[in-house]
Design a protein around this motif. Structure first.
Motif, PDB file in Angstrom:
ATOM      1  N   MET A 140       1.787  -4.429   3.190  1.00 39.43           N
ATOM      2  CA  MET A 140       1.362  -3.389   2.255  1.00 39.43           C
ATOM      3  C   MET A 140       2.358  -2.248   2.273  1.00 39.43           C
ATOM      4  O   MET A 140       3.013  -1.987   3.285  1.00 39.43           O
ATOM      5  N   ALA A 141       2.447  -1.575   1.131  1.00 38.86           N
ATOM      6  CA  ALA A 141       3.244  -0.360   1.008  1.00 38.86           C
ATOM      7  C   ALA A 141       2.336   0.706   0.399  1.00 38.86           C
ATOM      8  O   ALA A 141       1.768   0.488  -0.677  1.00 38.86           O
ATOM      9  N   VAL A 142       2.178   1.815   1.100  1.00 39.40           N
ATOM     10  CA  VAL A 142       1.333   2.916   0.645  1.00 39.40           C
ATOM     11  C   VAL A 142       2.242   4.128   0.475  1.00 39.40           C
ATOM     12  O   VAL A 142       2.764   4.653   1.451  1.00 39.40           O
ATOM     13  N   LEU A 143       2.417   4.544  -0.775  1.00 39.56           N
ATOM     14  CA  LEU A 143       3.316   5.651  -1.082  1.00 39.56           C
ATOM     15  C   LEU A 143       2.562   6.803  -1.742  1.00 39.56           C
ATOM     16  O   LEU A 143       1.538   6.579  -2.386  1.00 39.56           O
ATOM     17  N   PRO A 144       3.094   8.014  -1.587  1.00 43.69           N
ATOM     18  CA  PRO A 144       2.471   9.139  -2.273  1.00 43.69           C
ATOM     19  C   PRO A 144       2.710   9.045  -3.772  1.00 43.69           C
ATOM     20  O   PRO A 144       3.597   8.329  -4.233  1.00 43.69           O
ATOM     21  N   GLY A 145       1.906   9.780  -4.516  1.00 50.77           N
ATOM     22  CA  GLY A 145       2.067   9.874  -5.959  1.00 50.77           C
ATOM     23  C   GLY A 145       1.479  11.195  -6.434  1.00 50.77           C
ATOM     24  O   GLY A 145       0.620  11.771  -5.781  1.00 50.77           O
ATOM     25  N   VAL A 146       1.936  11.647  -7.557  1.00 57.61           N
ATOM     26  CA  VAL A 146       1.483  12.922  -8.096  1.00 57.61           C
ATOM     27  C   VAL A 146       0.114  12.749  -8.748  1.00 57.61           C
ATOM     28  O   VAL A 146      -0.102  11.822  -9.522  1.00 57.61           O
ATOM     29  N   VAL A 147      -0.807  13.636  -8.409  1.00 57.76           N
ATOM     30  CA  VAL A 147      -2.124  13.647  -9.049  1.00 57.76           C
ATOM     31  C   VAL A 147      -1.974  14.330 -10.408  1.00 57.76           C
ATOM     32  O   VAL A 147      -1.396  15.414 -10.509  1.00 57.76           O
ATOM     33  N   GLU A 148      -2.486  13.679 -11.424  1.00 57.04           N
ATOM     34  CA  GLU A 148      -2.428  14.214 -12.781  1.00 57.04           C
ATOM     35  C   GLU A 148      -3.146  15.567 -12.840  1.00 57.04           C
ATOM     36  O   GLU A 148      -4.236  15.733 -12.290  1.00 57.04           O
ATOM     37  N   ALA A 149      -2.552  16.545 -13.527  1.00 52.09           N
ATOM     38  CA  ALA A 149      -3.111  17.900 -13.612  1.00 52.09           C
ATOM     39  C   ALA A 149      -4.529  17.901 -14.190  1.00 52.09           C
ATOM     40  O   ALA A 149      -5.398  18.636 -13.708  1.00 52.09           O
ATOM     41  N   LYS A 150      -4.781  17.064 -15.193  1.00 55.53           N
ATOM     42  CA  LYS A 150      -6.124  17.003 -15.800  1.00 55.53           C
ATOM     43  C   LYS A 150      -7.162  16.537 -14.784  1.00 55.53           C
ATOM     44  O   LYS A 150      -8.279  17.040 -14.747  1.00 55.53           O
ATOM     45  N   LEU A 151      -6.789  15.547 -13.969  1.00 54.00           N
ATOM     46  CA  LEU A 151      -7.711  15.052 -12.943  1.00 54.00           C
ATOM     47  C   LEU A 151      -7.988  16.134 -11.915  1.00 54.00           C
ATOM     48  O   LEU A 151      -9.130  16.347 -11.508  1.00 54.00           O
TER      49      LEU A 151
END
Length: 182
Positions: free
Chosen positions: A111-122
Motif C-alpha cells: 500500500m501507498a498512503v500519501l497526503p492530499g489537499v482537502v478541497e476548500a468547499k469540503l
C-alpha cells in the motif's frame, strides 16, 4: 505483464498519484489507467493497483466497493490520498483498514498512503457541520477534521517516489517468484 491502475479521485489528488505510478512502473509492464467511476474492468489483467481518496478512514465508497469485488486470486496493491497526514493516528487507522482489504488477496502488493489537499468547499462544510452529528466526541472530532484539512498538502516528490518504490519492489518480487515457479 499487463497491469491495471484503477482509481477514484474527487479533487485530482488520487488521479495525479495514479499517473505517477503508471509512469514510474512503465518498465515493469504494460499499464492501463482507468477511472473506477467511469467503469474500470479488471478482466484480463495480471495485477491491479487500486486507489481512492480517504473517507472516514476507508477508501471512498466507489473505490472500496470496486476493491471488494475483485477476485481474491488477483495480485492487488492499494494506493490512497488523504487530507490528514499519513503519519498520524488517523493515518494509522487508514493503514489498518487497507491491510484488511489486502488480507483477502493471495498476493498483496502493498500500500501507498500519501497526503492530499482537502478541497476548500469540503473544509467549509466541515466547519459548518453541527458537532453532534459526529457522535459523542463530536466537538473534538470536528476540531481534528478542520485542523487536518487546514494542514493538508500535496505530496512531495520524495513521497511520490516512495509510493512508486513500494509497488516497484513488490511487483518485481512477484514477477521474480512467478518466473521461478514456471
Amino acid at each position: 505483464m499487463k497491469g491495471l491502475i484503477a482509481y477514484s479521485s474527487l479533487t485530482g489528488n488520487t488521479a495525479k498519484l495514479a499517473d505517477r505510478l503508471a509512469a514510474g512502473l512503465a518498465d515493469l509492464g504494460d499499464w492501463t489507467l482507468a477511472d473506477i467511476k467511469k467503469g474500470a474492468d479488471a478482466s484480463g489483467y495480471d495485477c491491479i493497483l487500486a486507489g481512492g481518496w480517504i473517507d472516514r478512514a476507508w477508501p471512498d465508497k466507489a473505490a472500496k466497493a470496486w476493491i471488494e469485488d475483485l477476485p481474491a486470486d488477483l495480485p492487488l496493491g492499494i494506493f490512497v490520498t488523504m487530507g490528514a497526514l499519513p503519519e498520524s493516528p488517523h493515518g494509522d487507522r487508514v493503514k489498518e483498514n487497507l491491510a484488511s482489504l489486502l488480507a483477502g488477496h493471495g498476493t498483496a502488493l502493498g500500500m501507498a498512503v500519501l497526503p492530499g489537499v482537502v478541497e476548500a468547499k469540503l473544509l467549509d462544510r466541515v466547519r459548518q457541520m453541527p458537532a453532534h452529528v459526529l457522535g459523542e466526541n463530536g466537538e473534538s472530532i470536528k476540531r481534528q477534521m478542520v485542523e487536518a484539512g487546514e494542514q493538508s498538502r500535496m505530496p512531495t516528490e520524495e513521497e511520490y517516489q516512495a509510493g512508486v518504490q513500494v509497488f516497484r519492489e513488490a511487483i518485481q518480487g512477484w514477477l521474480d517468484q512467478k518466473g521461478d515457479l514456471q
